[in-house]
Motif scaffolding. Structure first.
Motif, short mmCIF file in Angstrom:
data_model
loop_
_atom_site.label_atom_id
_atom_site.label_comp_id
_atom_site.label_asym_id
_atom_site.label_seq_id
_atom_site.Cartn_x
_atom_site.Cartn_y
_atom_site.Cartn_z
N ARG A 37 0.84 -1.21 0.00
CA ARG A 37 0.00 0.00 0.00
C ARG A 37 0.87 1.26 0.00
N VAL A 38 1.97 1.23 0.79
CA VAL A 38 2.87 2.39 0.79
C VAL A 38 3.45 2.58 -0.62
N ALA A 39 3.75 1.45 -1.29
CA ALA A 39 4.27 1.53 -2.66
C ALA A 39 3.22 2.17 -3.57
N LYS A 40 1.96 1.77 -3.36
CA LYS A 40 0.87 2.32 -4.21
C LYS A 40 0.73 3.83 -4.00
N TYR A 41 0.68 4.27 -2.72
CA TYR A 41 0.53 5.72 -2.45
C TYR A 41 1.77 6.49 -2.92
N SER A 42 2.96 5.89 -2.72
CA SER A 42 4.19 6.58 -3.15
C SER A 42 4.18 6.77 -4.66
N GLU A 43 3.72 5.73 -5.37
CA GLU A 43 3.66 5.82 -6.84
C GLU A 43 2.67 6.93 -7.25
N MET A 44 1.52 6.97 -6.55
CA MET A 44 0.53 8.01 -6.88
C MET A 44 1.13 9.40 -6.70
N ILE A 45 1.86 9.59 -5.58
CA ILE A 45 2.47 10.91 -5.31
C ILE A 45 3.50 11.22 -6.40
N ALA A 46 4.36 10.23 -6.69
CA ALA A 46 5.44 10.44 -7.67
C ALA A 46 4.87 10.80 -9.04
N ARG A 47 3.81 10.10 -9.44
CA ARG A 47 3.21 10.40 -10.74
C ARG A 47 2.57 11.79 -10.74
N ALA B 223 5.22 20.03 2.13
CA ALA B 223 3.95 20.52 1.60
C ALA B 223 3.68 20.00 0.19
N ASP B 224 4.70 20.01 -0.69
CA ASP B 224 4.50 19.59 -2.08
C ASP B 224 4.06 18.13 -2.15
N VAL B 225 4.65 17.31 -1.27
CA VAL B 225 4.34 15.88 -1.27
C VAL B 225 2.89 15.65 -0.80
N VAL B 226 2.51 16.33 0.29
CA VAL B 226 1.14 16.17 0.81
C VAL B 226 0.13 16.67 -0.23
N ASP B 227 0.44 17.82 -0.84
CA ASP B 227 -0.46 18.36 -1.87
C ASP B 227 -0.61 17.37 -3.02
N ALA B 228 0.48 16.72 -3.39
CA ALA B 228 0.43 15.75 -4.50
C ALA B 228 -0.44 14.56 -4.11
N LEU B 229 -0.34 14.11 -2.86
CA LEU B 229 -1.15 12.96 -2.43
C LEU B 229 -2.63 13.34 -2.43
N VAL B 230 -2.92 14.52 -1.90
CA VAL B 230 -4.32 14.98 -1.85
C VAL B 230 -4.88 15.09 -3.28
N ALA B 231 -4.07 15.64 -4.19
CA ALA B 231 -4.52 15.78 -5.58
C ALA B 231 -4.71 14.41 -6.22
N ALA B 232 -3.79 13.48 -5.93
CA ALA B 232 -3.88 12.14 -6.53
C ALA B 232 -5.10 11.38 -6.00
N LEU B 233 -5.43 11.63 -4.73
CA LEU B 233 -6.60 10.95 -4.14
C LEU B 233 -7.91 11.62 -4.56
N ASP B 234 -7.77 12.79 -5.20
CA ASP B 234 -8.92 13.54 -5.68
C ASP B 234 -9.87 13.93 -4.56
#
Ligand SMILES: [Fe+2]
Length: 445
Positions: A259-269, A404-415
């Protein structure tokens, strides 16, 4: 057979129309055509393509380019294009009963890349080796320009058209596909092109018997591709085995690494990192807690509060992880992520006491993904939090624990940006009033 997305259908029709126009032009401008040559080289190319080796995502790579390149310089554009059409439906596609759209894309790509590469060859000073009776010393170095141009144009069209098709299938940027799946093939193309020239030269002298001898180095080249791909598979298997070892030691992490791999990939993308980096982050996230192999099981599975001494032992796991992997050559790039995944943005984490941008980006991504999964998973002492609540916690700890950039990316990826906005303001005010930003739990913190 899976239903094709609409954009694939449109893309295949666009390619088909262009390929048809090019084919018509080549037929009308052709001076000669030998069906015997088309059939013989066509079957050879079909065989080479059927022996192709699958790439890690979609598509395959084969040595058929050397044969097509030989046909381009031996005969004329129309013979080369008709021969390349034999790559449209290869054995693998027949076995898998591939979609008609895949065949259209393959066939159209073959016509376009071979047709344009042939035209470039003949319009930049190239000539038919069969007509001239082969290359002589006096043809060098002038013949090198059309040869190099031909190989470069072929590769460019092949890799671009296929990357675009794969990007529609995978929903990944074509540039990322190009870098990850095609870039490394450049040296292979430029190694296969001289082989194609030798192939053509031998054919002008010895006809078919000489070709049988040339096929042997082609098969060797195929084996080299195969070994490379097998090695990649072995890396993935090694990582999987290490993950299984971590999970056997710590029951709480079962499924956590994936799951961490999945969320990390979402953030990275979301952060538009290159495909190489995304791949690295996935490996790093799968292995982030590998150091727990060196922590006693009774500490990891202790249901009650840890003593100070036990907690210190748990805190050693990032360093232990780094030392476990330090001698594994292919994993050396993931080491920083593993070593620093418990650092906090303000320097209050544990490990080496890094802060801010000095913490590698991969580690910052994993810290957020790790915390998000810990919060959204069930623990023996509490229920799982919702994604929305977990995201609120992450945002509240921006600057303290997270980037901040990482958290923003996760929030955006999770829509969940829209849902988060109204409640975040309230939460932030409360935390500021309390005069503190809490630290989000990741594991046995
Ligand atoms: Fe950890």
């Amino acid at each position: 057979m899976q239903e094709m997305p609409k954009k694939i259908k449109i893309y295949s029709i666009v390619l088909f129309v262009n390929a048809l126009a090019l084919l018509a032009y080549l037929i009308f401008s052709a001076r000669s055509l030998s069906w015997k040559h088309v059939l013989f080289f066509g079957l050879l190319v079909w065989l080479a393509e059927s022996l192709g080796i699958d790439l890690p995502k979609v598509g395959a790579v084969s040595v058929s380019f050397a044969i097509i390149f030989a046909v381009i310089i031996l005969f004329n554009p129309i013979t080369a294009v008709l021969v390349s059409l034999f790559t449209t439906v290869v054995w693998r596609d027949i076995k898998e009963r591939s979609s008609i759209y895949k065949w259209i894309i393959n066939g159209s790509t073959a016509v376009i890349e071979t047709g344009i590469a042939s035209l470039v060859y003949y319009h930049s000073g190239g000539f038919s080796l069969l007509t001239r009776g082969g290359l002589t010393y006096s043809d060098f170095p002038s013949i090198l320009i059309p040869l190099v141009l031909c190989a470069a144009i072929y590769f460019l069209f092949n890799s671009l058209l296929i990357s675009i098709a794969i990007s529609f299938f995978e929903n990944i940027s074509p540039i990322n596909i190009w870098f990850f799946d095609c870039k490394w093939a450049i040296p292979n193309y430029f190694a296969l092109a001289p082989l194609g020239v030798i192939f053509a030269q031998v054919y002008t002298i010895t006809d078919v018997p000489g070709i049988i001898l040339i096929i042997i180095p082609l098969l060797v080249a195929r084996e080299a591709f195969k070994v490379y791909m097998r090695l990649r598979g072995a890396y993935t298997d090694t990582v999987k085995s290490l993950v299984t070892a971590i999970e056997a030691k710590d029951a709480y992490t079962r499924g956590h690494s994936e799951r961490v791999a999945k969320y990390s990939e979402m953030i990275a993308r979301q952060m538009k990192l290159s495909e190489d980096k995304v791949e690295l982050i996935k490996y790093a996230a799968l292995l982030h807690d590998v150091g727990k192999i060196g922590v006693a099981k009774k500490i990891l599975s202790k249901p009650s509060q840890l003593s100070e001494d036990e907690y210190r032992k748990v805190q050693e796991h990032p360093d232990l992880g780094a030392s476990i992997l330090k001698d594994v050559e292919f994993l050396k790039d993931v080491m920083p992520a593993i070593q620093y995944h418990h650092e906090h943005f303000d320097g209050s984490g544990y490990g080496s006491g890094l802060e801010g941008a000095t913490i590698p980006l991969v580690a910052r991504i994993m810290t957020a993904a790790d915390a998000f999964d810990a919060m959204t998973s069930v623990r023996p002492y509490r229920d799982a939090m919702t994604s929305l609540d977990a995201a609120k916690e992450l945002r509240a700890c921006i600057g303290a624990q997270f980037d901040a950039d990482v958290v923003d990316a996760l929030v955006a990826a999770l829509d969940i940006e829209e849902k988060l906005r109204p409640c975040f303001k309230e939460e932030e005010d409360t935390l500021l009033m309390e005069g503190q930003l809490k630290i989000v739990e990741t594991e046995k913190d």
